[in-house]
Design a protein around this motif. Structure first.
Motif, PDB file in Angstrom:
ATOM      1  N   SER A 382       0.822  -1.214   0.000  1.00 39.07           N
ATOM      2  CA  SER A 382       0.000   0.000   0.000  1.00 39.07           C
ATOM      3  C   SER A 382       0.854   1.261   0.000  1.00 39.07           C
ATOM      4  N   ARG A 383       2.062   1.186   0.548  1.00 40.99           N
ATOM      5  CA  ARG A 383       2.952   2.356   0.556  1.00 40.99           C
ATOM      6  C   ARG A 383       3.277   2.824  -0.858  1.00 40.99           C
ATOM      7  N   TYR A 384       3.181   1.907  -1.827  1.00 40.51           N
ATOM      8  CA  TYR A 384       3.540   2.218  -3.209  1.00 40.51           C
ATOM      9  C   TYR A 384       2.311   2.337  -4.108  1.00 40.51           C
ATOM     10  N   SER A 385       1.138   2.267  -3.519  1.00 40.80           N
ATOM     11  CA  SER A 385      -0.109   2.251  -4.284  1.00 40.80           C
ATOM     12  C   SER A 385      -0.842   3.575  -4.160  1.00 40.80           C
ATOM     13  N   ALA A 386      -1.536   3.980  -5.237  1.00 37.46           N
ATOM     14  CA  ALA A 386      -2.318   5.217  -5.217  1.00 37.46           C
ATOM     15  C   ALA A 386      -3.591   5.064  -4.406  1.00 37.46           C
ATOM     16  N   TYR A 387      -3.951   3.843  -4.031  1.00 36.15           N
ATOM     17  CA  TYR A 387      -5.138   3.595  -3.218  1.00 36.15           C
ATOM     18  C   TYR A 387      -4.791   2.509  -2.200  1.00 36.15           C
ATOM     19  N   PRO A 388      -5.481   2.464  -1.050  1.00 39.49           N
ATOM     20  CA  PRO A 388      -5.163   1.455  -0.037  1.00 39.49           C
ATOM     21  C   PRO A 388      -5.541   0.059  -0.494  1.00 39.49           C
ATOM     22  N   LEU A 389      -4.820  -0.914   0.040  1.00 39.36           N
ATOM     23  CA  LEU A 389      -5.039  -2.320  -0.300  1.00 39.36           C
ATOM     24  C   LEU A 389      -5.397  -3.094   0.959  1.00 39.36           C
ATOM     25  N   ALA A 390      -6.327  -4.012   0.840  1.00 40.27           N
ATOM     26  CA  ALA A 390      -6.742  -4.836   1.978  1.00 40.27           C
ATOM     27  C   ALA A 390      -7.242  -6.167   1.453  1.00 40.27           C
ATOM     28  N   CYS A 391      -7.486  -7.079   2.380  1.00 37.83           N
ATOM     29  CA  CYS A 391      -8.022  -8.387   1.988  1.00 37.83           C
ATOM     30  C   CYS A 391      -9.132  -8.791   2.933  1.00 37.83           C
ATOM     31  N   ALA A 392      -9.921  -9.741   2.514  1.00 30.79           N
ATOM     32  CA  ALA A 392     -10.966 -10.272   3.376  1.00 30.79           C
ATOM     33  C   ALA A 392     -10.318 -10.902   4.606  1.00 30.79           C
ATOM     34  N   PRO A 393     -10.939 -10.775   5.795  1.00 28.05           N
ATOM     35  CA  PRO A 393     -10.319 -11.289   7.024  1.00 28.05           C
ATOM     36  C   PRO A 393      -9.906 -12.751   6.933  1.00 28.05           C
ATOM     37  N   GLY A 394     -10.671 -13.560   6.238  1.00 29.27           N
ATOM     38  CA  GLY A 394     -10.356 -14.981   6.155  1.00 29.27           C
ATOM     39  C   GLY A 394      -9.123 -15.289   5.333  1.00 29.27           C
ATOM     40  N   LEU A 395      -8.632 -14.311   4.591  1.00 30.60           N
ATOM     41  CA  LEU A 395      -7.455 -14.532   3.745  1.00 30.60           C
ATOM     42  C   LEU A 395      -6.183 -13.959   4.350  1.00 30.60           C
ATOM     43  N   ALA A 396      -6.296 -13.313   5.508  1.00 25.70           N
ATOM     44  CA  ALA A 396      -5.172 -12.555   6.066  1.00 25.70           C
ATOM     45  C   ALA A 396      -3.931 -13.408   6.283  1.00 25.70           C
ATOM     46  N   ASN A 397      -4.094 -14.682   6.626  1.00 27.09           N
ATOM     47  CA  ASN A 397      -2.948 -15.527   6.980  1.00 27.09           C
ATOM     48  C   ASN A 397      -2.391 -16.335   5.815  1.00 27.09           C
ATOM     49  N   LEU A 398      -2.895 -16.132   4.615  1.00 26.71           N
ATOM     50  CA  LEU A 398      -2.273 -16.765   3.461  1.00 26.71           C
ATOM     51  C   LEU A 398      -0.838 -16.280   3.342  1.00 26.71           C
ATOM     52  N   ARG A 399       0.054 -17.136   2.868  1.00 24.83           N
ATOM     53  CA  ARG A 399       1.468 -16.788   2.813  1.00 24.83           C
ATOM     54  C   ARG A 399       1.869 -16.354   1.400  1.00 24.83           C
ATOM     55  N   VAL A 400       2.739 -15.360   1.349  1.00 20.34           N
ATOM     56  CA  VAL A 400       3.187 -14.783   0.080  1.00 20.34           C
ATOM     57  C   VAL A 400       4.710 -14.800   0.038  1.00 20.34           C
ATOM     58  N   SER A 401       5.272 -15.221  -1.090  1.00 21.09           N
ATOM     59  CA  SER A 401       6.713 -15.174  -1.334  1.00 21.09           C
ATOM     60  C   SER A 401       6.939 -14.719  -2.760  1.00 21.09           C
ATOM     61  N   GLY A 402       8.082 -14.060  -2.990  1.00 23.73           N
ATOM     62  CA  GLY A 402       8.400 -13.661  -4.355  1.00 23.73           C
ATOM     63  C   GLY A 402       9.126 -12.340  -4.418  1.00 23.73           C
ATOM     64  N   SER A 403       9.557 -11.988  -5.632  1.00 26.44           N
ATOM     65  CA  SER A 403      10.212 -10.712  -5.915  1.00 26.44           C
ATOM     66  C   SER A 403       9.328  -9.945  -6.885  1.00 26.44           C
ATOM     67  N   TYR A 404       8.945  -8.733  -6.518  1.00 26.15           N
ATOM     68  CA  TYR A 404       7.946  -7.996  -7.283  1.00 26.15           C
ATOM     69  C   TYR A 404       8.491  -6.616  -7.669  1.00 26.15           C
ATOM     70  N   PRO A 405       8.495  -6.285  -8.979  1.00 22.12           N
ATOM     71  CA  PRO A 405       8.910  -4.939  -9.414  1.00 22.12           C
ATOM     72  C   PRO A 405       7.859  -3.907  -8.992  1.00 22.12           C
ATOM     73  N   LEU A 406       8.286  -2.894  -8.272  1.00 22.55           N
ATOM     74  CA  LEU A 406       7.352  -1.921  -7.727  1.00 22.55           C
ATOM     75  C   LEU A 406       6.841  -0.924  -8.754  1.00 22.55           C
ATOM     76  N   ALA A 407       7.393  -0.936  -9.952  1.00 27.03           N
ATOM     77  CA  ALA A 407       6.976   0.039 -10.958  1.00 27.03           C
ATOM     78  C   ALA A 407       5.514  -0.123 -11.346  1.00 27.03           C
ATOM     79  N   ASP A 408       4.951  -1.317 -11.184  1.00 22.69           N
ATOM     80  CA  ASP A 408       3.571  -1.570 -11.610  1.00 22.69           C
ATOM     81  C   ASP A 408       2.835  -2.345 -10.522  1.00 22.69           C
ATOM     82  N   VAL A 409       2.149  -1.618  -9.630  1.00 19.00           N
ATOM     83  CA  VAL A 409       1.438  -2.260  -8.526  1.00 19.00           C
ATOM     84  C   VAL A 409       0.284  -3.121  -9.039  1.00 19.00           C
TER      85      VAL A 409
END
Length: 443
Positions: A382-409
């Motif tokens: 969200s720090r790099y996004s023009a709008y805030p980002l959130a998820c449904a409460p039931g998805l909060a604990n899903l795990r994320v890994s990876g390398s993401y270019p910040l130029a395109d949110v």
């Protein structure tokens, strides 16, 4: 003030302002006319608003151009009313002078100009610094007495007075240029400046909150936070900026960040006002100490490369090379950090911690995470996004890994949704601003 090694191209910046002027000058003048009731004053202040934009060093493009212009104009309007009050105080004091002390029209103009400069300098000082300055200049208290009255150390008093040095010079200029006037008159004018400061700051804050509640405030705050407008250097959302300072220090600002540069003959200081920075300190020829100030405490660089970041209720630092000391209120060392170490600190405690893995990936325009909660990942993105980002409460604990270019949110969100079988929805709140919500994909 330090200058950027690669300033914005002048023709591009002027073209942006010309477009704003052509599209919105009439609207801005009407907006000001409603507030002031005077078409002539509204026309003058509308022009002053665009003149102020021409003085800016960075791009002025905004997603909410009218909200952006109105906020700049509101500052111009507040300055206009401040100058009126000071001029009235000045004229009232002139009326009390004996005829032999009455200044000529030229002297009046010069004194009023110096008074405006002094008021502007006082407005830019933090309250503790301003209080120390006024006790020294108006009450002529020794530094030891100022320390006792304010409940701070003598070293802090000296640092405050040094920071107010330009205001002290303006005060001396006012007295020197008008030595034939009674000192009491100059003192009353300085007190007139001082009386306005706290009220004006609160008034500006209240006006901004009233004027830009809802969507306009949200959009403008994320693009150019009004608290950081006067910063020496700043970035917008998902912008990064590298600045080479006069001593060879390399300063990199991350997304939505702002700093002030305060170099003197005795020390070098960077004040972090918002966001996150990376610093590679230069080898100063005169060996001035190097400090970073945050609302939660100060750091001293001991020949190093390190990061500093502001959070909601604390600040954090991480050392890549050399050493950094977390300081107490009197610049005494609380904790010394070495390569691979970090700390989070507030005004009370310092908590040593390991340097976050991949925490400096933003310097290369990347966001790198390993086994991070989806909710935490979206909060960071969200720090790099023009709008805030959130998820449904039931998805909060899903795990994320990876390398993401910040130029395109948006591309990051598309990749995330595809890999985790999710979808994204745009949610519009009743006050108008939008947020992106991650949901479970429908089957």
């Amino acid at each position: 003030m330090q200058r950027d090694a690669m300033p914005l191209a002048e023709p591009l910046r002027r073209q942006e302002i010309a477009t704003l002027y052509a599209d919105h000058h009439g609207w801005l003048q009407g907006w000001l006319r409603k507030k002031m009731g005077s078409p002539a004053c509204a026309a003058d202040l509308a022009q002053d608003t665009f003149v102020r934009l021409l003085d800016r060093e960075e791009a002025v493009a905004a997603r909410e151009p009218r909200a952006f212009l109105a906020t700049v104009a509101q500052r111009v309007l507040c300055n206009h009313y401040r100058r009126q009050k000071l001029e009235l105080a000045y004229l009232d004091l002139l009326a009390q002078l004996p005829a032999q002390h009455a200044p000529s029209p030229e002297e009046r103009a010069l004194l009023l100009s110096t008074l405006f400069d002094l008021d502007h300098m006082l407005d830019g000082l933090p309250l503790p610094v301003r209080r120390a300055f006024l006790l020294r200049q108006l009450d002529e208290l020794p530094q030891q007495d100022i320390a006792r009255q304010l409940g701070i150390s003598l070293a802090t008093v000296k640092r405050h007075l040094q920071r107010a040095d330009y205001a002290a010079q303006a005060w001396q200029n006012l007295q020197t240029q008008h030595a034939h006037l009674p000192l009491e008159m100059c003192t009353k004018l300085l007190r007139a400046c001082a009386r306005q400061q706290p009220k004006r700051r609160q008034a500006i804050k209240s006006l901004c909150l009233l004027l830009f509640s809802g969507a306009s405030l949200y959009a403008l705050e994320r693009q150019t936070p009004w608290r950081s407008w006067t910063a020496d250097y700043r970035t917008g959302v998902n912008q990064r900026r590298v600045v080479m300072l006069a001593d060879g220090t390399e300063l990199t600002l991350n997304t939505n960040s702002a700093v002030n540069i305060e170099y003197s003959g005795e020390q070098r200081r960077i004040a972090l006002l918002a966001g996150e920075i990376f610093i590679a300190t230069g080898k100063d020829a005169v060996r001035r100490p190097f400090f970073v100030n945050t609302p939660y405490g100060s750091l001293q660089a001991l020949g190093t490369r390190f990061t500093v970041r502001l959070h909601d209720t604390y600040a954090s630092a991480g050392v890549l090379e050399g050493a950094v000391a977390v300081l107490d209120g009197d610049d005494g060392q609380r904790v010394v950090l070495h390569p691979g170490e970090g700390a989070r600190y507030d005004r009370v405690d310092v908590h040593r911690q390991a340097l976050p893995a991949y925490g400096g990936a933003w310097l290369n325009g990347m966001l790198v995470v390993r086994d991070m909660r989806l909710a935490d990942f979206l909060a960071e993105l969200s720090r790099y996004s023009a709008y805030p980002l959130a998820c449904a409460p039931g998805l909060a604990n899903l795990r994320v890994s990876g390398s993401y270019p910040l130029a395109d949110v948006d591309a990051i969100l598309d990749t995330l949704c595809a890999s985790l079988q999710l979808r994204r929805d745009t949610v519009t709140r009743f006050w108008g601003h939008q947020m992106m919500r991650i949901e479970l994909a429908q089957r």
